[in-house]
Design a protein around this motif. Structure first.
Motif, PDB file in Angstrom:
ATOM      1  N   ALA A  17       0.809  -1.229   0.000  1.00  0.00           N
ATOM      2  CA  ALA A  17       0.000   0.000   0.000  1.00  0.00           C
ATOM      3  C   ALA A  17       0.837   1.271   0.000  1.00  0.00           C
ATOM      4  O   ALA A  17       0.358   2.323  -0.428  1.00  0.00           O
ATOM      5  N   LEU A  18       2.076   1.203   0.470  1.00  0.00           N
ATOM      6  CA  LEU A  18       2.908   2.407   0.567  1.00  0.00           C
ATOM      7  C   LEU A  18       3.883   2.553  -0.590  1.00  0.00           C
ATOM      8  O   LEU A  18       4.713   3.468  -0.598  1.00  0.00           O
ATOM      9  N   GLU A  19       3.791   1.655  -1.556  1.00  0.00           N
ATOM     10  CA  GLU A  19       4.681   1.761  -2.722  1.00  0.00           C
ATOM     11  C   GLU A  19       4.315   2.980  -3.561  1.00  0.00           C
ATOM     12  O   GLU A  19       3.166   3.394  -3.574  1.00  0.00           O
ATOM     13  N   PRO A  20       5.287   3.586  -4.261  1.00  0.00           N
ATOM     14  CA  PRO A  20       6.683   3.185  -4.382  1.00  0.00           C
ATOM     15  C   PRO A  20       7.589   3.708  -3.260  1.00  0.00           C
ATOM     16  O   PRO A  20       8.749   3.333  -3.182  1.00  0.00           O
ATOM     17  N   GLY A  21       7.058   4.563  -2.400  1.00  0.00           N
ATOM     18  CA  GLY A  21       7.906   5.156  -1.373  1.00  0.00           C
ATOM     19  C   GLY A  21       8.468   4.150  -0.393  1.00  0.00           C
ATOM     20  O   GLY A  21       9.597   4.292   0.085  1.00  0.00           O
ATOM     21  N   TYR A  22       7.673   3.129  -0.088  1.00  0.00           N
ATOM     22  CA  TYR A  22       8.105   2.086   0.842  1.00  0.00           C
ATOM     23  C   TYR A  22       7.698   0.752   0.238  1.00  0.00           C
ATOM     24  O   TYR A  22       6.510   0.457   0.123  1.00  0.00           O
ATOM     25  N   LEU A  80       3.408   2.757  16.886  1.00  0.00           N
ATOM     26  CA  LEU A  80       3.083   4.139  16.558  1.00  0.00           C
ATOM     27  C   LEU A  80       3.481   4.460  15.119  1.00  0.00           C
ATOM     28  O   LEU A  80       2.717   5.109  14.376  1.00  0.00           O
ATOM     29  N   PHE A  81       4.646   3.984  14.719  1.00  0.00           N
ATOM     30  CA  PHE A  81       5.162   4.249  13.376  1.00  0.00           C
ATOM     31  C   PHE A  81       4.196   3.775  12.302  1.00  0.00           C
ATOM     32  O   PHE A  81       3.923   4.499  11.331  1.00  0.00           O
ATOM     33  N   TRP A  82       3.639   2.568  12.450  1.00  0.00           N
ATOM     34  CA  TRP A  82       2.724   2.052  11.423  1.00  0.00           C
ATOM     35  C   TRP A  82       1.473   2.910  11.312  1.00  0.00           C
ATOM     36  O   TRP A  82       0.952   3.100  10.214  1.00  0.00           O
ATOM     37  N   ARG A  83       0.997   3.435  12.424  1.00  0.00           N
ATOM     38  CA  ARG A  83      -0.196   4.289  12.400  1.00  0.00           C
ATOM     39  C   ARG A  83       0.123   5.676  11.848  1.00  0.00           C
ATOM     40  O   ARG A  83      -0.759   6.365  11.327  1.00  0.00           O
ATOM     41  N   ASN A  84       1.388   6.083  11.961  1.00  0.00           N
ATOM     42  CA  ASN A  84       1.813   7.378  11.434  1.00  0.00           C
ATOM     43  C   ASN A  84       1.912   7.395   9.917  1.00  0.00           C
ATOM     44  O   ASN A  84       2.079   8.459   9.314  1.00  0.00           O
ATOM     45  N   LEU A  85       1.860   6.217   9.303  1.00  0.00           N
ATOM     46  CA  LEU A  85       1.974   6.102   7.854  1.00  0.00           C
ATOM     47  C   LEU A  85       0.614   5.784   7.252  1.00  0.00           C
ATOM     48  O   LEU A  85      -0.215   5.130   7.879  1.00  0.00           O
ATOM     49  N   ALA A  86       0.389   6.255   6.041  1.00  0.00           N
ATOM     50  CA  ALA A  86      -0.877   5.984   5.360  1.00  0.00           C
ATOM     51  C   ALA A  86      -0.667   6.061   3.860  1.00  0.00           C
ATOM     52  O   ALA A  86       0.098   6.901   3.371  1.00  0.00           O
ATOM     53  N   PRO A  87      -1.329   5.191   3.115  1.00  0.00           N
ATOM     54  CA  PRO A  87      -1.217   5.263   1.654  1.00  0.00           C
ATOM     55  C   PRO A  87      -2.005   6.438   1.085  1.00  0.00           C
ATOM     56  O   PRO A  87      -3.186   6.620   1.406  1.00  0.00           O
ATOM     57  N   GLY A  88      -1.337   7.280   0.323  1.00  0.00           N
ATOM     58  CA  GLY A  88      -2.015   8.341  -0.413  1.00  0.00           C
ATOM     59  C   GLY A  88      -2.700   9.395   0.424  1.00  0.00           C
ATOM     60  O   GLY A  88      -3.724   9.936   0.033  1.00  0.00           O
ATOM     61  N   ASP A  89      -2.139   9.708   1.612  1.00  0.00           N
ATOM     62  CA  ASP A  89      -2.733  10.767   2.435  1.00  0.00           C
ATOM     63  C   ASP A  89      -2.108  12.105   2.048  1.00  0.00           C
ATOM     64  O   ASP A  89      -0.997  12.417   2.430  1.00  0.00           O
ATOM     65  N   ASP A  90      -2.838  12.892   1.264  1.00  0.00           N
ATOM     66  CA  ASP A  90      -2.328  14.191   0.833  1.00  0.00           C
ATOM     67  C   ASP A  90      -3.099  15.332   1.480  1.00  0.00           C
ATOM     68  O   ASP A  90      -3.137  16.450   0.970  1.00  0.00           O
ATOM     69  N   THR A  91      -3.711  15.053   2.647  1.00  0.00           N
ATOM     70  CA  THR A  91      -4.536  16.064   3.304  1.00  0.00           C
ATOM     71  C   THR A  91      -3.696  17.152   3.950  1.00  0.00           C
ATOM     72  O   THR A  91      -4.127  18.295   4.064  1.00  0.00           O
ATOM     73  N   GLY A  92      -2.494  16.818   4.398  1.00  0.00           N
ATOM     74  CA  GLY A  92      -1.668  17.785   5.104  1.00  0.00           C
ATOM     75  C   GLY A  92      -2.164  17.964   6.537  1.00  0.00           C
ATOM     76  O   GLY A  92      -3.208  17.435   6.927  1.00  0.00           O
ATOM     77  N   VAL A 182      11.411  10.991   1.286  1.00  0.00           N
ATOM     78  CA  VAL A 182      10.236  10.203   0.912  1.00  0.00           C
ATOM     79  C   VAL A 182       9.283  10.046   2.085  1.00  0.00           C
ATOM     80  O   VAL A 182       8.053   9.996   1.910  1.00  0.00           O
ATOM     81  N   PHE A 183       9.820   9.993   3.288  1.00  0.00           N
ATOM     82  CA  PHE A 183       9.002   9.796   4.487  1.00  0.00           C
ATOM     83  C   PHE A 183       7.823  10.756   4.545  1.00  0.00           C
ATOM     84  O   PHE A 183       6.705  10.371   4.891  1.00  0.00           O
ATOM     85  N   TRP A 184       8.047  12.016   4.177  1.00  0.00           N
ATOM     86  CA  TRP A 184       6.991  13.026   4.280  1.00  0.00           C
ATOM     87  C   TRP A 184       5.798  12.706   3.383  1.00  0.00           C
ATOM     88  O   TRP A 184       4.661  13.078   3.697  1.00  0.00           O
ATOM     89  N   SER A 185       6.031  12.004   2.297  1.00  0.00           N
ATOM     90  CA  SER A 185       4.927  11.655   1.393  1.00  0.00           C
ATOM     91  C   SER A 185       4.085  10.508   1.935  1.00  0.00           C
ATOM     92  O   SER A 185       3.017  10.201   1.391  1.00  0.00           O
ATOM     93  N   LEU A 186       4.553   9.871   3.010  1.00  0.00           N
ATOM     94  CA  LEU A 186       3.855   8.726   3.593  1.00  0.00           C
ATOM     95  C   LEU A 186       3.137   9.062   4.896  1.00  0.00           C
ATOM     96  O   LEU A 186       2.432   8.214   5.454  1.00  0.00           O
ATOM     97  N   VAL A 187       3.300  10.283   5.380  1.00  0.00           N
ATOM     98  CA  VAL A 187       2.779  10.636   6.710  1.00  0.00           C
ATOM     99  C   VAL A 187       1.256  10.673   6.728  1.00  0.00           C
ATOM    100  O   VAL A 187       0.616  11.245   5.835  1.00  0.00           O
ATOM    101  N   ASN A 188       0.691  10.087   7.758  1.00  0.00           N
ATOM    102  CA  ASN A 188      -0.750  10.070   7.995  1.00  0.00           C
ATOM    103  C   ASN A 188      -1.099  11.267   8.884  1.00  0.00           C
ATOM    104  O   ASN A 188      -1.122  11.170  10.115  1.00  0.00           O
TER     105      ASN A 188
END
Length: 204
Positions: A17-22, A80-92, A182-188
């Protein structure tokens, strides 16, 4: 009463779900192998401590407690780390989080620079964290060595970035700066905003 064992949490999204960043390969290894090792270690440490209590043999107490702190902190930080990540979250960041960032850092770009520097300059293994400090009711950036050392005692991490090599090396090799970018593009951001609101409500 039997104490509940620690368990590996589900991600809430698929390994790809986090590809291509992860990459799926990296995420499966990181979650299913490395995080599982901390869970297994913490459960074993608790078992060993229980045996020490039963026998009255506390010669290894210091090492057992250190091992439990290490493994349990690894479990908590990764959960915590897994919850901090989300696929395609561009809400800011939401309005409340944005205002808090402006108050404590000036603007988002300054926060990003400090956070990235915290992650990129860790000596050895550790994490960068955006944490809530309740006494001053403010956000601060922390470097967390290993999983638990160098944290202020009363802070609560809201956003964490894993800078252990197992978190990025398979995909990014020794290019830590690429992983950090790349991390910033994955942040939830919804998760971070929710955690901040909960901490603010607790502070009253």
């Amino acid at each position: 009463m039997t104490n509940k064992s620690y368990e590996l949490p589900e991600l809430g999204y698929s390994y790809d779900a986090l590809e291509p960043g992860y990459s799926a390969e990296l995420l499966e290894l990181h979650h299913g192998k490395h995080h599982q090792a901390y869970v297994d270690g913490a459960n074993q440490n608790r078992h060993d401590l229980a045996e020490a209590r039963s026998s009255g043999n506390f010669e290894a107490l210091r090492q057992l407690q250190n091992d439990l702190a290490f493994n349990l902190s690894g479990h908590v930080m990764h959960s915590l780390f897994w919850r901090n990540l989300a696929p395609g979250d561009d809400t800011g960041p939401g309005e409340n989080l944005t205002e808090q960032i402006k108050r404590d850092f000036g603007d988002m770009e300054i926060l990003r620079e400090q956070f990235q520097s915290a992650g990129g300059t860790i000596q050895g293994s550790g994490w960068a964290a955006l944490s809530w400090e309740p006494l001053s009711q403010s956000l601060l950036v922390e470097q967390i060595h290993d999983h638990q050392d160098n944290r202020s005692g009363n802070t609560s991490p809201l956003l964490v970035m894993d800078m252990w090599e197992h978190a990025f090396y398979l995909q990014y090799r020794n290019e830590k700066k690429r992983w950090i970018k790349v991390f910033w593009s994955l942040v939830n951001w919804k998760d971070i905003s929710r955690r901040l609101a909960a901490q603010q409500a607790e502070a009253g």
